[in-house]
Design an enzyme around this catalytic site. Structure first.
Site, PDB file in Angstrom:
ATOM      1  N   LYS A  16       0.876  -1.183   0.000  1.00 36.06           N
ATOM      2  CA  LYS A  16       0.000   0.000   0.000  1.00 36.06           C
ATOM      3  C   LYS A  16       0.905   1.221   0.000  1.00 36.06           C
ATOM      4  O   LYS A  16       2.013   1.182   0.534  1.00 36.06           O
ATOM      5  CB  LYS A  16      -0.859   0.001   1.271  1.00 36.06           C
ATOM      6  CG  LYS A  16      -2.080   0.862   1.193  1.00 36.06           C
ATOM      7  CD  LYS A  16      -3.299   0.084   0.760  1.00 36.06           C
ATOM      8  CE  LYS A  16      -4.545   0.920   0.788  1.00 36.06           C
ATOM      9  NZ  LYS A  16      -5.701   0.165   0.347  1.00 36.06           N
ATOM     10  N   GLY A  18     -19.790   7.349   5.862  1.00 40.22           N
ATOM     11  CA  GLY A  18     -18.889   7.680   4.756  1.00 40.22           C
ATOM     12  C   GLY A  18     -19.535   7.296   3.442  1.00 40.22           C
ATOM     13  O   GLY A  18     -19.615   6.119   3.093  1.00 40.22           O
TER      14      GLY A  18
HETATM   15  P1  NAD Z   1     -13.669   7.966  -0.253  1.00 43.53           P
HETATM   16  O1  NAD Z   1     -12.613   8.929   0.120  1.00 43.53           O
HETATM   17  O2  NAD Z   1     -14.268   8.052  -1.614  1.00 43.53           O
HETATM   18  O3  NAD Z   1     -14.874   8.069   0.799  1.00 43.53           O
HETATM   19  C1  NAD Z   1     -14.665   8.188   2.163  1.00 43.53           C
HETATM   20  C2  NAD Z   1     -15.810   9.054   2.685  1.00 43.53           C
HETATM   21  O4  NAD Z   1     -15.724   9.075   4.111  1.00 43.53           O
HETATM   22  C3  NAD Z   1     -15.742  10.502   2.217  1.00 43.53           C
HETATM   23  O5  NAD Z   1     -16.985  10.916   1.694  1.00 43.53           O
HETATM   24  C4  NAD Z   1     -15.370  11.273   3.481  1.00 43.53           C
HETATM   25  O6  NAD Z   1     -15.894  12.589   3.513  1.00 43.53           O
HETATM   26  C5  NAD Z   1     -15.993  10.400   4.537  1.00 43.53           C
HETATM   27  N1  NAD Z   1     -15.433  10.597   5.882  1.00 43.53           N
HETATM   28  C6  NAD Z   1     -14.158  10.824   6.243  1.00 43.53           C
HETATM   29  N2  NAD Z   1     -14.071  10.954   7.573  1.00 43.53           N
HETATM   30  C7  NAD Z   1     -15.327  10.799   8.062  1.00 43.53           C
HETATM   31  C8  NAD Z   1     -15.895  10.840   9.356  1.00 43.53           C
HETATM   32  N3  NAD Z   1     -15.144  11.061  10.433  1.00 43.53           N
HETATM   33  N4  NAD Z   1     -17.240  10.631   9.484  1.00 43.53           N
HETATM   34  C9  NAD Z   1     -18.002  10.400   8.406  1.00 43.53           C
HETATM   35  N5  NAD Z   1     -17.528  10.385   7.154  1.00 43.53           N
HETATM   36  C10 NAD Z   1     -16.204  10.569   6.983  1.00 43.53           C
HETATM   37  O7  NAD Z   1     -13.085   6.491   0.033  1.00 43.53           O
HETATM   38  P2  NAD Z   1     -13.628   5.107  -0.509  1.00 43.53           P
HETATM   39  O8  NAD Z   1     -12.834   4.720  -1.707  1.00 43.53           O
HETATM   40  O9  NAD Z   1     -15.100   5.123  -0.563  1.00 43.53           O
HETATM   41  O10 NAD Z   1     -13.152   4.135   0.665  1.00 43.53           O
HETATM   42  C11 NAD Z   1     -13.824   4.121   1.916  1.00 43.53           C
HETATM   43  C12 NAD Z   1     -13.116   3.147   2.859  1.00 43.53           C
HETATM   44  O11 NAD Z   1     -13.129   1.840   2.281  1.00 43.53           O
HETATM   45  C13 NAD Z   1     -11.641   3.479   3.113  1.00 43.53           C
HETATM   46  O12 NAD Z   1     -11.294   3.085   4.421  1.00 43.53           O
HETATM   47  C14 NAD Z   1     -10.896   2.585   2.118  1.00 43.53           C
HETATM   48  O13 NAD Z   1      -9.587   2.295   2.527  1.00 43.53           O
HETATM   49  C15 NAD Z   1     -11.786   1.371   2.148  1.00 43.53           C
HETATM   50  N6  NAD Z   1     -11.690   0.561   0.946  1.00 43.53           N
HETATM   51  C16 NAD Z   1     -11.974   1.110  -0.263  1.00 43.53           C
HETATM   52  C17 NAD Z   1     -11.902   0.325  -1.393  1.00 43.53           C
HETATM   53  C18 NAD Z   1     -12.260   0.862  -2.745  1.00 43.53           C
HETATM   54  O14 NAD Z   1     -12.486   0.055  -3.673  1.00 43.53           O
HETATM   55  N7  NAD Z   1     -12.377   2.173  -2.921  1.00 43.53           N
HETATM   56  C19 NAD Z   1     -11.522  -1.019  -1.286  1.00 43.53           C
HETATM   57  C20 NAD Z   1     -11.268  -1.552  -0.019  1.00 43.53           C
HETATM   58  C21 NAD Z   1     -11.344  -0.749   1.089  1.00 43.53           C
END
Ligand code: NAD
Length: 356
Positions: A82, A181
């Protein structure tokens, strides 16, 4: 931190950490390669305005370790890696991504990157100008695009497995689900849940994301500070990690936790056990959120088939039920059960390799 990096690498069993710096493009990146027994380390690049360099190193190390277990338990021939970029995502530039792509390229395929928090398929496009070791590139360039819909689908399927365990059937109809989120993954997850007839609540700190989601779906907004006051059926953490911690543990009022965020348990052993003691069913994060990795792994293999990817993502359902059975049989946490299975596959393959 500098004198603690090796200590941390030893504790978490990392192979390599690469620190990349380019003042001209304002690039400060850390690429963490945890384990390459099963194959090259594949994992996304996160961009975040970390409070300190130490926080960024710890995040990269923890996240890359999770990727090793995620690939292993998902049956993928990939290792865990990562990367994090320290900085304000609003200041992303072509130069930053291309310089970063050159650093990724210098690892000769030992690390393959993709999207993560605050990075998108169009950022991957810039990286791709400098290296072929990048996945999640746009479809018009021959890639598979944003992996988030697959991650969300896997979380949805995994949540159904949790429902089966809790209530004896898969249905989420009428269940109160809070999605914390509503970013890339969260919004797609909301879509599946609404289609399944769940009563969906959302929380976020980004007003634009809240507005977007409310325009698309019939959901109710809950302020972040109020979310844990609610009686829920499912809490789906889809923002950042460590939301299951000493403070929230006492407040959680839900029989199921199933969400996409990485590293949900602030302290795996302590909080994993406390969840069992409180009778809360917890779907291990690195297992339930593997859909996106399954998708980019198919892209990286060179023979991509979306239908097959969806079928592979659906296997998360059975894997979660297997983990629940192992956790109950061995009186270990669901996180430990998932790690055992993942570690066993890594050890078995390492043994086979050592015989070659
Ligand atoms: P993203 O940045 O698109 O979305 C994250 C959202 O969380 C944002 O809208 C942000 O404003 C919100 N957020 C941040 N802090 C917050 C808080 N304290 N309270 C409420 N909302 C909050 O990210 P994503 O790609 O949707 O990923 C979300 C999570 O899933 C991350 O932890 C990421 O590591 C994990 N993840 C994502 C993927 C993927 O395919 N994108 C795959 C595996 C894991």
């Amino acid at each position: 931190m500098s004198n603690k990096v090796f200590e941390l690498m030893k504790d978490l069993e990392h192979e390599q950490v690469v620190i990349c710096h380019d003042p001209k493009s304002n690039l400060k990146a850390i690429i963490a390669i945890h384990n390459t027994t099963l194959g090259p380390a594949l994992g996304g690049t996160r961009m975040w305005n970390y409070n300190s360099d130490d926080d960024a190193v710890v995040d990269a190390l923890r996240l890359s370790r999770g990727m090793t277990y995620k690939a292993a338990i998902s049956g993928l021939n990939l290792g865990g890696g990562k990367a994090v970029i320290i900085g304000d995502p609003a200041l992303k530039s072509e130069a930053l991504w291309r310089r970063y792509g050159k650093f990724v390229n210098s690892l000769n395929g030992k690390y393959i990157t993709a999207e993560d928090v605050n990075t998108s398929a169009s950022d991957m496009e810039f990286i791709h100008l400098e290296t072929k070791h990048v996945t999640g590139i746009p479809e018009y360039m021959g890639g598979s695009g944003d992996p988030s819909p697959f991650t969300a689908y896997g979380v949805f399927v995994g949540m159904k497995a949790c429902a089966h365990k809790a209530w004896g059937n898969d249905s989420l109809s009428g269940k109160k689900v809070l999605v914390q989120g509503v970013g890339h993954v969260g919004q797609y997850l909301v879509g599946h849940l609404v289609d399944a007839g769940a009563k969906v609540f959302i929380t976020d700190i980004n007003q634009e994301r809240i507005k977007e989601t409310r325009e698309k779906y019939q959901v109710e907004f809950v302020a972040p500070e109020d979310m844990l006051k609610m009686e829920l059926d499912v809490y789906a953490p889809c923002a950042l990690g460590a939301t299951i911690n000493d403070t929230t543990m006492a407040q959680l009022k839900c029989p199921i936790i199933a969400g996409a965020a990485n590293n949900q348990l602030a302290e795996e052993k302590v909080h994993g056990r406390q969840l069992i003691d409180r009778g809360i069913i917890y779907a291990p994060d690195f297992l339930i959120n593997a859909g996106g990795l399954i998708n980019v792994a198919a892209e990286a293999s060179g023979s991509y088939n979306r239908e097959k990817v969806n079928k592979d993502v659906e296997k998360i359902y059975d894997r979660i039920l297997d983990i629940f059975a192992l956790s109950a049989a061995e009186n270990i946490t669901t996180q430990e059960a998932a790690m055992h299975i993942a570690q066993k596959r890594i050890d078995d393959v390492a043994h086979v390799k050592s015989r070659l």
